[in-house]
Write a protein that holds these residues in place. Structure first.
Motif, PDB file in Angstrom:
ATOM      1  N   VAL A  35       0.844  -1.204   0.000  1.00  0.00           N
ATOM      2  CA  VAL A  35       0.000   0.000   0.000  1.00  0.00           C
ATOM      3  C   VAL A  35       0.875   1.247   0.000  1.00  0.00           C
ATOM      4  N   ALA A  36       1.969   1.209   0.775  1.00  0.00           N
ATOM      5  CA  ALA A  36       2.887   2.348   0.785  1.00  0.00           C
ATOM      6  C   ALA A  36       3.505   2.561  -0.594  1.00  0.00           C
ATOM      7  N   GLY A  37       3.849   1.470  -1.272  1.00  0.00           N
ATOM      8  CA  GLY A  37       4.398   1.598  -2.616  1.00  0.00           C
ATOM      9  C   GLY A  37       3.402   2.180  -3.600  1.00  0.00           C
ATOM     10  N   ALA A  38       2.133   1.784  -3.487  1.00  0.00           N
ATOM     11  CA  ALA A  38       1.102   2.350  -4.358  1.00  0.00           C
ATOM     12  C   ALA A  38       0.932   3.847  -4.105  1.00  0.00           C
ATOM     13  N   LEU A  39       0.906   4.244  -2.855  1.00  0.00           N
ATOM     14  CA  LEU A  39       0.815   5.671  -2.534  1.00  0.00           C
ATOM     15  C   LEU A  39       2.051   6.420  -3.012  1.00  0.00           C
ATOM     16  N   TYR A  40       3.198   5.778  -2.910  1.00  0.00           N
ATOM     17  CA  TYR A  40       4.453   6.394  -3.357  1.00  0.00           C
ATOM     18  C   TYR A  40       4.408   6.705  -4.852  1.00  0.00           C
ATOM     19  N   ALA A  41       3.811   5.791  -5.620  1.00  0.00           N
ATOM     20  CA  ALA A  41       3.741   5.995  -7.066  1.00  0.00           C
ATOM     21  C   ALA A  41       2.638   6.967  -7.461  1.00  0.00           C
ATOM     22  N   PHE A  42       1.466   6.843  -6.864  1.00  0.00           N
ATOM     23  CA  PHE A  42       0.304   7.625  -7.298  1.00  0.00           C
ATOM     24  C   PHE A  42       0.264   9.015  -6.672  1.00  0.00           C
ATOM     25  N   ALA A  43       0.647   9.135  -5.390  1.00  0.00           N
ATOM     26  CA  ALA A  43       0.494  10.413  -4.690  1.00  0.00           C
ATOM     27  C   ALA A  43       1.779  11.221  -4.623  1.00  0.00           C
ATOM     28  N   TYR A  44       2.928  10.590  -4.851  1.00  0.00           N
ATOM     29  CA  TYR A  44       4.198  11.319  -4.729  1.00  0.00           C
ATOM     30  C   TYR A  44       4.935  11.416  -6.060  1.00  0.00           C
ATOM     31  N   LEU A  45       5.307  10.291  -6.638  1.00  0.00           N
ATOM     32  CA  LEU A  45       6.085  10.329  -7.879  1.00  0.00           C
ATOM     33  C   LEU A  45       5.247  10.741  -9.080  1.00  0.00           C
ATOM     34  N   GLY A  46       4.042  10.193  -9.162  1.00  0.00           N
ATOM     35  CA  GLY A  46       3.220  10.416 -10.346  1.00  0.00           C
ATOM     36  C   GLY A  46       3.551   9.466 -11.472  1.00  0.00           C
ATOM     37  N   THR A  47       4.548   8.619 -11.294  1.00  0.00           N
ATOM     38  CA  THR A  47       4.941   7.622 -12.291  1.00  0.00           C
ATOM     39  C   THR A  47       5.142   6.278 -11.593  1.00  0.00           C
ATOM     40  N   VAL A  48       5.081   5.219 -12.386  1.00  0.00           N
ATOM     41  CA  VAL A  48       5.329   3.868 -11.892  1.00  0.00           C
ATOM     42  C   VAL A  48       6.535   3.337 -12.645  1.00  0.00           C
ATOM     43  N   GLU A  49       7.654   3.173 -11.963  1.00  0.00           N
ATOM     44  CA  GLU A  49       8.896   2.754 -12.605  1.00  0.00           C
ATOM     45  C   GLU A  49       9.686   1.861 -11.664  1.00  0.00           C
ATOM     46  N   PRO A  50      10.336   0.826 -12.203  1.00  0.00           N
ATOM     47  CA  PRO A  50      11.086  -0.096 -11.341  1.00  0.00           C
ATOM     48  C   PRO A  50      12.250   0.560 -10.614  1.00  0.00           C
ATOM     49  N   GLU A  51      12.919   1.517 -11.258  1.00  0.00           N
ATOM     50  CA  GLU A  51      14.106   2.113 -10.648  1.00  0.00           C
ATOM     51  C   GLU A  51      13.790   2.925  -9.406  1.00  0.00           C
ATOM     52  N   ALA A  52      12.535   3.288  -9.217  1.00  0.00           N
ATOM     53  CA  ALA A  52      12.177   4.028  -8.006  1.00  0.00           C
ATOM     54  C   ALA A  52      12.179   3.148  -6.774  1.00  0.00           C
ATOM     55  N   TYR A  53      12.204   1.824  -6.975  1.00  0.00           N
ATOM     56  CA  TYR A  53      12.139   0.883  -5.854  1.00  0.00           C
ATOM     57  C   TYR A  53      13.417   0.040  -5.823  1.00  0.00           C
ATOM     58  N   ASN A  54      14.544   0.714  -5.831  1.00  0.00           N
ATOM     59  CA  ASN A  54      15.814   0.017  -5.870  1.00  0.00           C
ATOM     60  C   ASN A  54      16.257  -0.395  -4.458  1.00  0.00           C
ATOM     61  N   LEU A  55      17.427  -0.995  -4.400  1.00  0.00           N
ATOM     62  CA  LEU A  55      17.935  -1.495  -3.119  1.00  0.00           C
ATOM     63  C   LEU A  55      18.205  -0.370  -2.139  1.00  0.00           C
ATOM     64  N   ASP A  56      18.559   0.802  -2.649  1.00  0.00           N
ATOM     65  CA  ASP A  56      18.816   1.946  -1.771  1.00  0.00           C
ATOM     66  C   ASP A  56      17.573   2.298  -0.955  1.00  0.00           C
ATOM     67  N   LEU A  57      16.403   2.197  -1.563  1.00  0.00           N
ATOM     68  CA  LEU A  57      15.168   2.483  -0.831  1.00  0.00           C
ATOM     69  C   LEU A  57      14.941   1.462   0.285  1.00  0.00           C
ATOM     70  N   SER A  58      15.273   0.200   0.034  1.00  0.00           N
ATOM     71  CA  SER A  58      15.132  -0.822   1.084  1.00  0.00           C
ATOM     72  C   SER A  58      16.014  -0.496   2.282  1.00  0.00           C
ATOM     73  N   PHE A  59      17.241  -0.073   2.004  1.00  0.00           N
ATOM     74  CA  PHE A  59      18.143   0.259   3.106  1.00  0.00           C
ATOM     75  C   PHE A  59      17.695   1.525   3.835  1.00  0.00           C
ATOM     76  N   ARG A  60      17.167   2.479   3.114  1.00  0.00           N
ATOM     77  CA  ARG A  60      16.686   3.705   3.771  1.00  0.00           C
ATOM     78  C   ARG A  60      15.548   3.390   4.739  1.00  0.00           C
ATOM     79  N   ILE A  61      14.642   2.511   4.338  1.00  0.00           N
ATOM     80  CA  ILE A  61      13.541   2.145   5.230  1.00  0.00           C
ATOM     81  C   ILE A  61      14.060   1.345   6.419  1.00  0.00           C
ATOM     82  N   LEU A  62      15.072   0.507   6.187  1.00  0.00           N
ATOM     83  CA  LEU A  62      15.694  -0.202   7.310  1.00  0.00           C
ATOM     84  C   LEU A  62      16.353   0.777   8.263  1.00  0.00           C
TER      85      LEU A  62
END
Length: 352
Positions: A242-269
């Motif tokens: 759900v957070a990923g869907a909100l991230y694409a629709f309400a923040y980025l405005g685009t749906v792209e694989p590179e927006a969900y890279n490994l760096d994002l996983s580490f930032r959330i950790l």
């Protein structure tokens, strides 16, 4: 009813008088926080809403999902961004393929898709743990991104892999302004955070914490390890989806694989490490810290006229130093520091 505390007998009525003010403080603090967040669209600028507050709420929801899995169930995961990507692409494809699909239902279905993927990749947790489980979840990150880039159907046959997210429309009202998107994200995050808090206090949450503390003992006293661990993976992945869907629709405005890279996983950790592992409040504090820290460091670098080479790496250095600091000095993160501060202020200026 009497009980002994610090060498004195006290009645339950006296004990309730000490407990109720604490609960009232929490209710008052929560009410003030809700009022402050609700007034943000009026007081904050569109840039503040779209660049700071909206990503703060979305990252808080993703960190809450990871905290359910890592903090409460004790299952380390490095594939949070992959589950967010499944939720985002799932919501996009549900809206794209099914005519008249409500956007909120698409978010839920995207979260359920992420939950199914989480359960599938959570099966190794029944046999492995610790570093090996982290490596297994890390494989999830690469596998999901590989699927999103190699299967054209998921990206609607886009040559670049970057697709524009559909507009958010609910009951005929289009959420196109930063203020309206912020209020929508705030409502979703508030509801899901409340559900997570109640879930943690229920038997499900107790089973997660029992498995986290000692899974062998939990199995001996009657908890089903497979059911408990897979449920933790499912719920965590649903929140991240759900957070990923909100991230694409309400923040980025685009749906792209590179927006969900490994760096994002580490930032959330990093968010749950700094905010506090095993704390709902810590998820929000860690997200606020990670979102606001780059802004503060950018202002500091410009104010001190630091060289470009230093300013570009300053954020990474500070992140690394803070993680080491919290792991050594205060493993429970900002949530524990907040609790200590409240206890001291409650007794000040008369500690006795």
């Amino acid at each position: 009813m009497f009980y002994r505390e610090a060498g004195q007998f006290k009645t339950s009525y006296q004990a309730d008088n000490q407990i109720f003010p604490i609960r009232q403080d929490r209710i008052a603090l929560g009410a003030l926080l809700v009022v402050a967040l609700a007034l943000a669209p009026v007081l904050a600028s569109p840039y503040t809403l779209s660049a700071i507050l909206i990503p703060f709420l979305i990252f808080s929801l993703a960190a809450l999902g990871l905290n359910i899995l890592t903090g409460y169930a004790g299952q380390l995961s490095l594939g949070t961004a992959a589950f967010m990507a499944v939720g985002a692409f799932g919501a996009y494809n549900f809206v794209q393929r099914i005519p008249g699909m409500p956007i909120l239902l698409a978010f839920v279905l995207g979260g359920l898709s992420a939950a199914l993927v989480g359960v599938a990749f959570g099966l190794p947790s029944l046999r492995i743990r610790g570093f090996y489980l982290a490596a297994a979840t890390l494989a999830t990150q690469f596998f999901v991104l590989w699927c999103l880039t190699k299967i054209p159907y998921l990206t609607n046959y886009s040559s670049s892999g970057v697709i524009t997210a559909q507009k958010i429309t609910i009951l005929g009202y289009e959420f196109d302004s930063p203020a309206s998107k912020y209020l929508l994200v705030l409502a979703v995050v508030a509801v899901m955070a409340l559900l997570a808090k109640n879930m943690i206090r229920s038997n499900v949450g107790r089973s997660w914490m029992a498995v986290r503390d000692m899974d062998v003992a939990a199995e001996v006293i009657g908890f089903r390890l497979m059911r408990t661990k897979l449920l933790a993976f499912a719920v965590s992945s649903f929140y991240c989806g759900v957070a990923g869907a909100l991230y694409a629709f309400a923040y980025l405005g685009t749906v792209e694989p590179e927006a969900y890279n490994l760096d994002l996983s580490f930032r959330i950790l990093f968010m749950i490490i700094i905010g506090g592992v095993g704390s709902v409040l810590g998820s929000f504090l860690g997200a606020a810290f990670i979102v606001l820290l780059p802004v503060f460091l950018n202002v500091l670098a410009h104010g001190l006229a630091l060289p470009t080479s230093v300013a570009s790496n300053l954020e990474l250095m500070v992140f690394g130093a803070l993680i080491v600091f919290f792991l050594i000095v205060e493993p429970h993160g900002l949530a524990r520091l907040w609790q200590i501060g409240k206890e001291k202020l409650r007794l000040w200026p008369f500690p006795h």
